[in-house]
Write an enzyme that holds these catalytic residues in place. Sequence first.
Site, mmCIF file in Angstrom:
data_model
loop_
_atom_site.group_PDB
_atom_site.id
_atom_site.type_symbol
_atom_site.label_atom_id
_atom_site.label_comp_id
_atom_site.label_asym_id
_atom_site.label_seq_id
_atom_site.Cartn_x
_atom_site.Cartn_y
_atom_site.Cartn_z
ATOM 1 N N ASP A 1 -25.884 26.132 17.891
ATOM 2 C CA ASP A 1 -26.566 26.275 16.633
ATOM 3 C C ASP A 1 -27.439 27.062 16.163
ATOM 4 O OD1 ASP A 1 -26.033 23.517 17.183
ATOM 5 O OD2 ASP A 1 -27.726 23.280 18.473
ATOM 6 N N TYR B 1 -26.178 27.835 30.313
ATOM 7 C CA TYR B 1 -27.085 28.052 29.490
ATOM 8 C C TYR B 1 -28.645 28.428 30.183
ATOM 9 C CZ TYR B 1 -24.471 26.582 25.393
ATOM 10 O OH TYR B 1 -23.378 26.460 24.423
#
EC number: 5.4.99.12
Length: 261
Positions: A59, A117
């Site tokens: 994003d 992540y």
Amino acid sequence: MNYFRVKIAYKGTHYFGWQAQSIDTLHEEKPTVEGTILNALKKITNYQPCTVSGASRTDGGVHARGQIAKITISQKISPEHLLLGLNSLLPTDIRILECVPSTKEYQASRGSVSKEYHYYFIASPVDNVATSDIALHLPIDSIGPDDLALLRSACRLFVGRHDFYNFSSRGSGTSFREIFYCDIHRANFSPLANDMFYLKIIGDGFLKYMIRYIMGALLELVRGRIVLDDISLYLQQHQEDKLSPRAKAKGLHLIRIEGPK
């Protein structure tokens, strides 16, 4: 055609996500990472046919140290020269770290075994200006041993195969994902912020905003606004309302993608 597999690092602060859109060439104030790389690639190939396809659609504002992409170009060029050429044209907040030959059959966006992540955050009364665009500021005095134990207990709830409907953007298709690892660590590597921590999470894939909603729940937990049972409930039953706001994009970093070469 010639095919390459590249590993990419970028600081996502000034980009509207990974995926290229038509606005990349029309409105420079809204660039994407993929679009910026594609524009550099066009210059190298003298605007001959070329494509870039990434493994993870991060994003806007999200960073990466291990994004993987496939580059397809008609021009014959060595991996070494392609890497050097791209890095000479790209802005300093995007770097090609590795470039190796690939095949027509290889698809970067398919077949990944796992993705890792990290979500970085600083717990302090005042934000740290040195890390303000790569880590979330949590305005509390500190995270003590009891807080850390609570956060780690919550992390264990997410491990395994679960329905993450309540921890993702609605309309993401199937919402079942498997989490292999989830824990909170102190970021001892950073001399700029002794009060920096990070969520390390590894899974077979992640839904849109999934990690940011998980992190949002952890932040609400450490503030005392929700309890562990709330997280358990939201992993078991679909709910109308979100358990927490989603954490800001700036703390999220794509670290590693494991899959076929």
